[in-house]
Design a protein around this motif. Structure first.
Motif, mmCIF file in Angstrom:
data_model
loop_
_atom_site.group_PDB
_atom_site.id
_atom_site.type_symbol
_atom_site.label_atom_id
_atom_site.label_comp_id
_atom_site.label_asym_id
_atom_site.label_seq_id
_atom_site.Cartn_x
_atom_site.Cartn_y
_atom_site.Cartn_z
ATOM 1 N N THR A 122 -16.916 42.401 -30.307
ATOM 2 C CA THR A 122 -16.849 40.967 -30.054
ATOM 3 C C THR A 122 -15.469 40.611 -29.529
ATOM 4 O OG1 THR A 122 -18.415 40.590 -31.846
ATOM 5 C CG2 THR A 122 -17.164 38.692 -31.076
ATOM 6 N N ILE A 123 -15.455 39.767 -28.511
ATOM 7 C CA ILE A 123 -14.218 39.368 -27.845
ATOM 8 C C ILE A 123 -14.041 37.863 -28.025
ATOM 9 C CG2 ILE A 123 -13.019 39.301 -25.624
ATOM 10 C CD1 ILE A 123 -15.162 41.473 -24.773
ATOM 11 N N ASP A 124 -12.806 37.449 -28.298
ATOM 12 C CA ASP A 124 -12.499 36.027 -28.408
ATOM 13 C C ASP A 124 -11.938 35.552 -27.074
ATOM 14 O OD1 ASP A 124 -11.894 33.463 -29.122
ATOM 15 O OD2 ASP A 124 -10.380 33.983 -30.618
ATOM 16 N N LEU A 125 -12.767 34.873 -26.291
ATOM 17 C CA LEU A 125 -12.344 34.389 -24.977
ATOM 18 C C LEU A 125 -11.385 33.212 -25.076
ATOM 19 C CD1 LEU A 125 -15.755 34.551 -23.072
ATOM 20 C CD2 LEU A 125 -13.868 36.181 -22.993
ATOM 21 N N GLY A 126 -11.293 32.610 -26.246
ATOM 22 C CA GLY A 126 -10.390 31.485 -26.444
ATOM 23 C C GLY A 126 -8.928 31.877 -26.325
ATOM 24 N N LEU A 127 -8.625 33.172 -26.508
ATOM 25 C CA LEU A 127 -7.243 33.643 -26.394
ATOM 26 C C LEU A 127 -6.755 33.648 -24.950
ATOM 27 C CD1 LEU A 127 -7.431 36.621 -28.905
ATOM 28 C CD2 LEU A 127 -6.558 34.316 -29.320
ATOM 29 N N GLU A 128 -7.698 33.670 -24.001
ATOM 30 C CA GLU A 128 -7.418 33.620 -22.563
ATOM 31 C C GLU A 128 -6.500 34.745 -22.084
ATOM 32 O OE1 GLU A 128 -6.209 29.740 -21.331
ATOM 33 O OE2 GLU A 128 -8.003 28.783 -22.150
ATOM 34 N N HIS A 129 -6.687 35.939 -22.630
ATOM 35 C CA HIS A 129 -5.968 37.111 -22.145
ATOM 36 C C HIS A 129 -6.657 37.630 -20.881
ATOM 37 C CE1 HIS A 129 -3.386 37.307 -25.592
ATOM 38 N NE2 HIS A 129 -4.406 37.441 -26.429
ATOM 39 N N THR A 130 -5.985 38.522 -20.184
ATOM 40 C CA THR A 130 -6.539 39.105 -18.967
ATOM 41 C C THR A 130 -7.363 40.343 -19.303
ATOM 42 O OG1 THR A 130 -4.662 38.324 -17.694
ATOM 43 C CG2 THR A 130 -5.945 40.107 -16.725
ATOM 44 N N PHE A 131 -8.517 40.451 -18.668
ATOM 45 C CA PHE A 131 -9.326 41.664 -18.762
ATOM 46 C C PHE A 131 -8.849 42.626 -17.687
ATOM 47 C CE2 PHE A 131 -12.167 38.656 -20.761
ATOM 48 C CZ PHE A 131 -12.690 39.395 -21.806
ATOM 49 N N THR A 132 -8.746 43.899 -18.038
ATOM 50 C CA THR A 132 -8.385 44.920 -17.063
ATOM 51 C C THR A 132 -9.498 45.955 -17.034
ATOM 52 O OG1 THR A 132 -6.048 44.597 -17.538
ATOM 53 C CG2 THR A 132 -6.649 46.594 -16.352
ATOM 54 N N PHE A 133 -10.043 46.183 -15.850
ATOM 55 C CA PHE A 133 -11.067 47.201 -15.644
ATOM 56 C C PHE A 133 -10.412 48.353 -14.902
ATOM 57 C CE2 PHE A 133 -13.389 43.355 -16.287
ATOM 58 C CZ PHE A 133 -14.553 43.731 -16.937
ATOM 59 N N ILE A 134 -10.508 49.552 -15.464
ATOM 60 C CA ILE A 134 -9.916 50.724 -14.828
ATOM 61 C C ILE A 134 -11.030 51.697 -14.488
ATOM 62 C CG2 ILE A 134 -8.328 52.660 -15.070
ATOM 63 C CD1 ILE A 134 -6.696 50.969 -16.971
ATOM 64 N N ARG A 135 -11.156 51.966 -13.203
ATOM 65 C CA ARG A 135 -12.148 52.941 -12.751
ATOM 66 C C ARG A 135 -11.605 54.331 -13.029
ATOM 67 N NH1 ARG A 135 -13.331 53.505 -6.593
ATOM 68 N NH2 ARG A 135 -12.567 55.602 -6.765
ATOM 69 N N LEU A 136 -12.374 55.140 -13.727
ATOM 70 C CA LEU A 136 -11.945 56.487 -14.075
ATOM 71 C C LEU A 136 -12.565 57.475 -13.102
ATOM 72 C CD1 LEU A 136 -12.452 56.150 -17.921
ATOM 73 C CD2 LEU A 136 -10.337 55.869 -16.645
ATOM 74 N N THR A 137 -11.772 58.419 -12.662
ATOM 75 C CA THR A 137 -12.274 59.465 -11.776
ATOM 76 C C THR A 137 -12.129 60.800 -12.490
ATOM 77 O OG1 THR A 137 -10.113 59.613 -10.730
ATOM 78 C CG2 THR A 137 -11.743 58.235 -9.648
ATOM 79 N N PHE A 138 -13.073 61.654 -12.287
ATOM 80 C CA PHE A 138 -13.078 62.937 -12.953
ATOM 81 C C PHE A 138 -12.481 63.992 -12.041
ATOM 82 C CE2 PHE A 138 -16.447 60.418 -14.811
ATOM 83 C CZ PHE A 138 -16.131 60.523 -16.148
ATOM 84 N N LEU A 139 -11.806 64.926 -12.644
ATOM 85 C CA LEU A 139 -11.215 66.015 -11.870
ATOM 86 C C LEU A 139 -12.304 66.994 -11.473
ATOM 87 C CD1 LEU A 139 -8.055 66.639 -14.041
ATOM 88 C CD2 LEU A 139 -8.215 65.334 -11.925
ATOM 89 N N ALA A 140 -12.254 67.427 -10.231
ATOM 90 C CA ALA A 140 -13.230 68.401 -9.748
ATOM 91 C C ALA A 140 -12.669 69.804 -9.936
ATOM 92 C CB ALA A 140 -13.527 68.160 -8.264
ATOM 93 N N GLY A 141 -13.549 70.734 -10.116
ATOM 94 C CA GLY A 141 -13.092 72.122 -10.257
ATOM 95 C C GLY A 141 -13.749 72.769 -11.440
ATOM 96 N N SER A 142 -13.359 73.971 -11.685
ATOM 97 C CA SER A 142 -13.917 74.721 -12.807
ATOM 98 C C SER A 142 -12.806 75.510 -13.498
ATOM 99 C CB SER A 142 -15.018 75.659 -12.328
ATOM 100 O OG SER A 142 -14.470 76.606 -11.441
ATOM 101 N N TYR A 143 -13.081 75.961 -14.650
ATOM 102 C CA TYR A 143 -12.114 76.802 -15.353
ATOM 103 C C TYR A 143 -12.757 78.172 -15.560
ATOM 104 C CZ TYR A 143 -14.927 75.457 -19.378
ATOM 105 O OH TYR A 143 -15.966 75.239 -20.220
ATOM 106 N N TRP A 144 -11.925 79.172 -15.661
ATOM 107 C CA TRP A 144 -12.431 80.538 -15.750
ATOM 108 C C TRP A 144 -12.177 81.109 -17.102
ATOM 109 C CZ3 TRP A 144 -14.919 82.663 -11.485
ATOM 110 C CH2 TRP A 144 -14.911 81.866 -10.360
#
Length: 144
Positions: A122-144
Motif C-alpha cells: 500500500t502506498i500513501d499518495l498524500g505524501l506526494e513523493h516521486t515514483f521512479t521506474f527503472i527498466r532492468l536489463t539482463f546480461l547476456a551470455g553464459s557461464y562455464w
C-alpha cells in the motif's frame, strides 16, 4: 490525482525521460501498487489511443530539429513521431502485461527512496513523493 514519475534505465547518467506529472483517476490517498500500475497503464493507453494516425501517400525526408538531436544522441534512439502500426492498444492486455512484467522483475518501482517489491504493498499518495521506474536489463551470455 496528479503523481510525479521518473523513468530511468540502469547504466545511464541521465533518465531516459525526465520527471513528468501524470494525471490518474483516483481520489483516495492510499492505493496498492497493483492498482497504481493499472491506473498508470490506463492513462498511457488512453493517451496513445487518442493520437491521430495520419497515413502519408508520399515518403519524404524528415529532419529532426536542433534541440532534438541532443536527445537522440543521449538515448541512442531515433524517432520522428510517425506511427506505423494503426492498431489501438488493448487496455486489459496492457495492464496484464505491466503486472506480469513487474512480477518477472523486468522493472523496479521506487517511491521516494524505498523500493516497492510486492504488488499488494500500500502506498500513501498524500505524501506526494516521486515514483521512479527503472527498466532492468539482463546480461547476456553464459557461464562455464
Amino acid at each position: 490525482m496528479e503523481i510525479k514519475v521518473t523513468v530511468k534505465q540502469l547504466g545511464r547518467k541521465h533518465p531516459v525521460l525526465s520527471e513528468q506529472k501524470l494525471e490518474i483517476r483516483y481520489d483516495d490517498s492510499r492505493i496498492s501498487l497493483e492498482d497504481l500500475l493499472k491506473l498508470i497503464v490506463q492513462q498511457q493507453v488512453e493517451a496513445f489511443n487518442a493520437q491521430s494516425f495520419e497515413l502519408e501517400d508520399t515518403d519524404y525526408t524528415k529532419i529532426p530539429s536542433e534541440n532534438y538531436l541532443n536527445i537522440l544522441t543521449d538515448t541512442g534512439k531515433a524517432g520522428f513521431g510517425s506511427i506505423y502500426n494503426e492498431k489501438k492498444a488493448n487496455l486489459q492486455k496492457a495492464q496484464e502485461n505491466a503486472t506480469q512484467a513487474f512480477e518477472d522483475g523486468m522493472f523496479a518501482v521506487f517511491y521516494n527512496d524505498g523500493q516497492l517489491e510486492h504488488l499488494s504493498e500500500t502506498i500513501d499518495l498524500g505524501l506526494e513523493h516521486t515514483f521512479t521506474f527503472i527498466r532492468l536489463t539482463f546480461l547476456a551470455g553464459s557461464y562455464w
